[in-house]
Design a protein around this motif. Structure first.
Motif, PDB file in Angstrom:
ATOM      1  N   GLY A 250       3.799  15.847  10.529  1.00 58.14           N
ATOM      2  CA  GLY A 250       3.457  15.930   9.112  1.00 58.14           C
ATOM      3  C   GLY A 250       2.037  15.494   8.856  1.00 58.14           C
ATOM      4  O   GLY A 250       1.338  16.055   8.007  1.00 58.14           O
ATOM      5  N   GLY A 251       1.593  14.475   9.609  1.00 56.13           N
ATOM      6  CA  GLY A 251       0.216  14.000   9.464  1.00 56.13           C
ATOM      7  C   GLY A 251      -0.787  15.069   9.850  1.00 56.13           C
ATOM      8  O   GLY A 251      -1.845  15.206   9.218  1.00 56.13           O
ATOM      9  N   ASP A 252      -0.472  15.825  10.908  1.00 57.05           N
ATOM     10  CA  ASP A 252      -1.351  16.921  11.322  1.00 57.05           C
ATOM     11  C   ASP A 252      -1.472  17.964  10.215  1.00 57.05           C
ATOM     12  O   ASP A 252      -2.565  18.470   9.943  1.00 57.05           O
ATOM     13  CB  ASP A 252      -0.799  17.594  12.582  1.00 57.05           C
ATOM     14  CG  ASP A 252      -0.836  16.691  13.795  1.00 57.05           C
ATOM     15  OD1 ASP A 252      -1.736  15.835  13.868  1.00 57.05           O
ATOM     16  OD2 ASP A 252       0.037  16.839  14.672  1.00 57.05           O
ATOM     17  N   VAL A 253      -0.352  18.282   9.593  1.00 54.37           N
ATOM     18  CA  VAL A 253      -0.340  19.301   8.539  1.00 54.37           C
ATOM     19  C   VAL A 253      -1.156  18.842   7.341  1.00 54.37           C
ATOM     20  O   VAL A 253      -1.971  19.604   6.792  1.00 54.37           O
ATOM     21  CB  VAL A 253       1.107  19.615   8.108  1.00 54.37           C
ATOM     22  CG1 VAL A 253       1.102  20.556   6.901  1.00 54.37           C
ATOM     23  CG2 VAL A 253       1.888  20.239   9.261  1.00 54.37           C
ATOM     24  N   VAL A 254      -0.957  17.587   6.921  1.00 45.93           N
ATOM     25  CA  VAL A 254      -1.696  17.065   5.764  1.00 45.93           C
ATOM     26  C   VAL A 254      -3.199  17.065   6.037  1.00 45.93           C
ATOM     27  O   VAL A 254      -4.003  17.508   5.204  1.00 45.93           O
ATOM     28  CB  VAL A 254      -1.215  15.647   5.411  1.00 45.93           C
ATOM     29  CG1 VAL A 254      -2.133  15.026   4.351  1.00 45.93           C
ATOM     30  CG2 VAL A 254       0.220  15.671   4.906  1.00 45.93           C
ATOM     31  N   ALA A 255      -3.590  16.572   7.210  1.00 50.61           N
ATOM     32  CA  ALA A 255      -5.009  16.538   7.565  1.00 50.61           C
ATOM     33  C   ALA A 255      -5.594  17.945   7.613  1.00 50.61           C
ATOM     34  O   ALA A 255      -6.735  18.176   7.178  1.00 50.61           O
ATOM     35  CB  ALA A 255      -5.196  15.849   8.913  1.00 50.61           C
TER      36      ALA A 255
END
Length: 293
Positions: A75-80
């Motif tokens: 999820g962090g990858d997607v947000v970034a």
């Protein structure tokens, strides 16, 4: 993300050297891409050119992501990635608009200095060690911007509005570097693809609202497509550099694209620079290198 923070410690010197080489390669590709984008924007709306560049880049990005592969996408990858897409879509429009209004050899260094300085400042704020060369580089960068925006009898006039757009684009590109650096190795090339899913509709909407559509003449369309394709290759290279080494080194060497853009503008468009502007360009290059030391 956890998988990113658990990467083993690398030799600082070797890491910085490899990172610099990969980032420098991305700069050369970025420089050619920006030159083509600037030329296309002089033929048609910068918004339309940006839209088609983003679309062609998306196609190339998907191909690269499928070839490289990925083991995990958090999820962090997607947000970034979404943040990166938002910043780059706005920045590219500003940059092409600036290139269409002023001398490429003035606009590109202004954007490059800020694009390299923003990640360095971010690193300082988050507690990264700040070598004396980095601090000196930021001061030199400010002096470079002052000189490069001056117009003397020998140089070509560049409107202040173009300089302002270039500065905004530079800050945006810097934030793009910071956002991409937050993605994990296991995400492969998908972060730059996800970023395009934001930038494509955003730039298309801007083009429709600002110029009434996204259609381009065939010759300009081909140029815009090449612009986006080469930009995506450069993005893949800079993402690799950001994951291999220090943020400051990758972002600053990745911001050396003005060198390629200015050289192409000088050779192909016969753009001239005055004494103060030449000094500013030289200081801009020096500042980018100093920040990376």
């Amino acid at each position: 993300s956890t998988h990113r923070r658990s990467r083993p410690h690398r030799c600082a010197v070797a890491c910085a050297s490899v990172t610099a080489l990969i980032a420098l390669a991305s700069s050369l590709v970025f420089g050619a891409s920006d030159f083509m984008g600037g030329v296309a924007s002089r033929r048609s709306s910068a918004f339309r050119v940006t839209t088609w560049g983003q679309i062609s880049g998306l196609v190339v990005g998907v191909a690269l992501a499928l070839v490289v592969g990925a083991t995990a996408l958090t999820g962090g990858d997607v947000v970034a990635s979404l943040v990166a897409g938002a910043t780059t879509s706005f920045s590219v429009v500003c940059f092409y608009a600036a290139l269409s209004r002023g001398a490429m050899s003035i606009i590109a260094p202004t954007t490059g200095v800020l694009g390299g300085a923003v990640p360095a400042v971010y690193g300082i704020v988050r507690g990264d060690e700040t070598p004396p060369a980095t601090a000196i580089g930021l001061i030199v960068a400010f002096a470079a911007i002052v000189l490069v925006t001056r117009v003397d009898d020998e140089g070509e006039a560049t409107p202040r509005s173009a300089i302002a757009l270039a500065a905004v684009a530079g800050v945006g590109f810097g934030l793009f570097f910071v956002a991409l650096e937050q993605t994990g190795d296991s995400a492969g090339m998908w972060p730059i693809v996800i970023a395009r899913f934001v930038s494509v509709p955003a730039t298309a909407l801007l083009a429709i609202r600002a110029s009434g559509g996204i259609a381009l003449p065939p010759t300009t369309l081909r140029l815009a497509a090449w612009t986006g394709a080469t930009e995506m290759v450069a993005n893949a290279l800079i993402l690799t550099a950001l994951r291999r080494g220090p943020l400051a080194v990758a972002s600053v060497f990745g911001s050396l694209y003005p060198l390629g853009t200015a050289l192409l503008a000088f050779v192909l468009l016969r753009e001239r620079l005055g004494r103060s502007q030449l000094t500013g360009v030289a200081l801009a290059m020096l500042a980018l290198v100093l920040v990376a030391l």
